[in-house]
Design a protein around this motif. Structure first.
Motif, PDB file in Angstrom:
ATOM      1  N   GLN A 193      10.618  25.215 -10.248  1.00 53.71           N
ATOM      2  CA  GLN A 193       9.199  25.701 -10.383  1.00 53.71           C
ATOM      3  C   GLN A 193       8.782  25.658 -11.705  1.00 53.71           C
ATOM      4  OE1 GLN A 193       9.116  29.180  -7.792  1.00 53.71           O
ATOM      5  NE2 GLN A 193       8.637  28.093  -5.895  1.00 53.71           N
ATOM      6  N   ALA A 230       3.875  31.043 -16.218  1.00 51.16           N
ATOM      7  CA  ALA A 230       2.710  30.457 -16.644  1.00 51.16           C
ATOM      8  C   ALA A 230       2.060  31.136 -17.817  1.00 51.16           C
ATOM      9  CB  ALA A 230       1.737  29.832 -15.607  1.00 51.16           C
ATOM     10  N   ARG A 252       9.838  24.491 -14.423  1.00 51.77           N
ATOM     11  CA  ARG A 252      10.034  23.200 -14.892  1.00 51.77           C
ATOM     12  C   ARG A 252       8.676  22.296 -14.709  1.00 51.77           C
ATOM     13  NH1 ARG A 252      12.156  22.128 -19.344  1.00 51.77           N
ATOM     14  NH2 ARG A 252       9.962  21.816 -19.663  1.00 51.77           N
ATOM     15  N   GLN A 253       8.589  22.304 -13.333  1.00 50.43           N
ATOM     16  CA  GLN A 253       7.468  21.462 -13.108  1.00 50.43           C
ATOM     17  C   GLN A 253       6.026  21.923 -13.487  1.00 50.43           C
ATOM     18  OE1 GLN A 253       7.091  20.555  -8.727  1.00 50.43           O
ATOM     19  NE2 GLN A 253       5.252  19.745  -8.923  1.00 50.43           N
ATOM     20  N   ILE A 254       5.960  23.134 -13.466  1.00 55.13           N
ATOM     21  CA  ILE A 254       4.586  23.470 -14.023  1.00 55.13           C
ATOM     22  C   ILE A 254       4.519  23.390 -15.606  1.00 55.13           C
ATOM     23  CG2 ILE A 254       3.377  25.907 -14.729  1.00 55.13           C
ATOM     24  CD1 ILE A 254       4.320  27.064 -11.913  1.00 55.13           C
ATOM     25  N   TYR A 255       5.324  23.510 -16.330  1.00 54.57           N
ATOM     26  CA  TYR A 255       5.435  23.456 -17.714  1.00 54.57           C
ATOM     27  C   TYR A 255       5.157  21.875 -17.976  1.00 54.57           C
ATOM     28  CZ  TYR A 255       6.757  28.052 -19.106  1.00 54.57           C
ATOM     29  OH  TYR A 255       7.139  29.361 -19.384  1.00 54.57           O
ATOM     30  N   ASP A 256       5.563  20.671 -17.093  1.00 54.56           N
ATOM     31  CA  ASP A 256       5.627  19.680 -17.410  1.00 54.56           C
ATOM     32  C   ASP A 256       4.163  19.294 -16.981  1.00 54.56           C
ATOM     33  OD1 ASP A 256       8.097  19.376 -18.394  1.00 54.56           O
ATOM     34  OD2 ASP A 256       9.123  18.515 -16.564  1.00 54.56           O
ATOM     35  N   ASN A 257       3.844  19.737 -16.064  1.00 55.78           N
ATOM     36  CA  ASN A 257       2.623  19.325 -15.443  1.00 55.78           C
ATOM     37  C   ASN A 257       1.236  19.368 -16.271  1.00 55.78           C
ATOM     38  OD1 ASN A 257       3.340  18.834 -12.883  1.00 55.78           O
ATOM     39  ND2 ASN A 257       2.673  20.518 -11.903  1.00 55.78           N
ATOM     40  N   TYR A 258       1.590  20.793 -17.366  1.00 58.77           N
ATOM     41  CA  TYR A 258       0.476  21.034 -18.158  1.00 58.77           C
ATOM     42  C   TYR A 258       0.945  20.849 -19.573  1.00 58.77           C
ATOM     43  CZ  TYR A 258      -1.498  22.431 -13.650  1.00 58.77           C
ATOM     44  OH  TYR A 258      -2.064  22.568 -12.475  1.00 58.77           O
ATOM     45  N   GLY A 259       1.941  20.470 -19.872  1.00 59.99           N
ATOM     46  CA  GLY A 259       2.244  20.344 -21.295  1.00 59.99           C
ATOM     47  C   GLY A 259       2.688  21.348 -22.004  1.00 59.99           C
TER      48      GLY A 259
END
Length: 218
Positions: free
Chosen positions: A148, A118, A150-157
């Motif tokens: 994890q 992140a 992948r999800q973080i990057y997708d969550n916050y663009g």
């Protein structure tokens, strides 16, 4: 998923590039030391960049921000497809931010946690390199880290691309593809394992044996 070859061996790079199997190359100081011999590293990077139509990660060896930025600028001037590789340290993230502000692409390496990933994305990294095999080596779950991130990057663009690294076997590649990793970098041995299947070989042998019974050429 883009496939990068993790090597500095020109022969291996040219072989894979000629077959259209790879989208880029990643190197590191250890890989360079194995093959460079007496060659100037800059010359080897130039040859690698000419051999592949895609990004080539070239790593700095400084550990302080200003020195990393200076090395990164020199590397970026070698060829248009150079990506400057930086360690995931505080100084490395400072250098990442500075180089990104100058339009230089970066690959932040030696990532082992989702929070590290992140911070790298917030610093503007073009690529993040999580090391799945090394986590597996210490009884961790390397592919869980990819999921994890992948999800973080997708969550916050975040635009930073996930470059799954330290790939040890074909199943790592399959799992990275299923999770949605943007890229994966793998050694030549694993690259060619992806192409092989015993049923393919068996089927080809049978086809050729049957054709041979005709006693004719195409």
């Amino acid at each position: 998923m883009k496939i990068f070859l993790d090597t500095a061996d020109l022969g291996e790079i040219r072989r894979a590039a000629d077959a259209g199997l790879i989208d880029g190359v990643t190197t590191n100081p250890s890989l360079m030391a194995k093959v460079s011999g007496d060659r100037d590293p800059a010359d080897l990077f130039l040859d690698i960049c000419a051999a592949v139509d895609g990004p080539v990660s070239a790593e700095v060896v400084a550990v302080e921000k200003d020195a990393m930025v200076s090395e990164g600028r020199r590397l970026a001037k070698l060829a248009d497809n150079i990506v400057v590789k930086l360690p995931l340290t505080e100084e490395g993230l400072r250098a990442c931010r500075a180089l990104t502000s100058e339009g230089i692409r970066t690959n932040v390496t030696l990532c082992f946690s989702p929070t590290q990933a992140a911070f790298a994305a917030k610093a503007g990294a073009t690529y993040i390199s999580p090391f799945v095999g090394r986590l597996d080596d210490i009884a961790g779950e390397g592919m869980q880290l990819i999921a994890q991130i992948r999800q973080i990057y997708d969550n916050y663009g975040f635009d930073t691309q996930i470059l799954t690294a330290s790939i040890r076997h074909p199943q790592h590649v399959v799992e990275a593809m299923l999770i949605g990793s943007d890229c994966g970098t793998l050694p030549p041995k694993v690259l060619y394992q992806l192409l092989k299947h015993p049923l393919t070989d068996k089927g080809l042998d049978a086809f050729l044996a049957d054709w041979k019974t005709l006693g004719k050429d195409l």
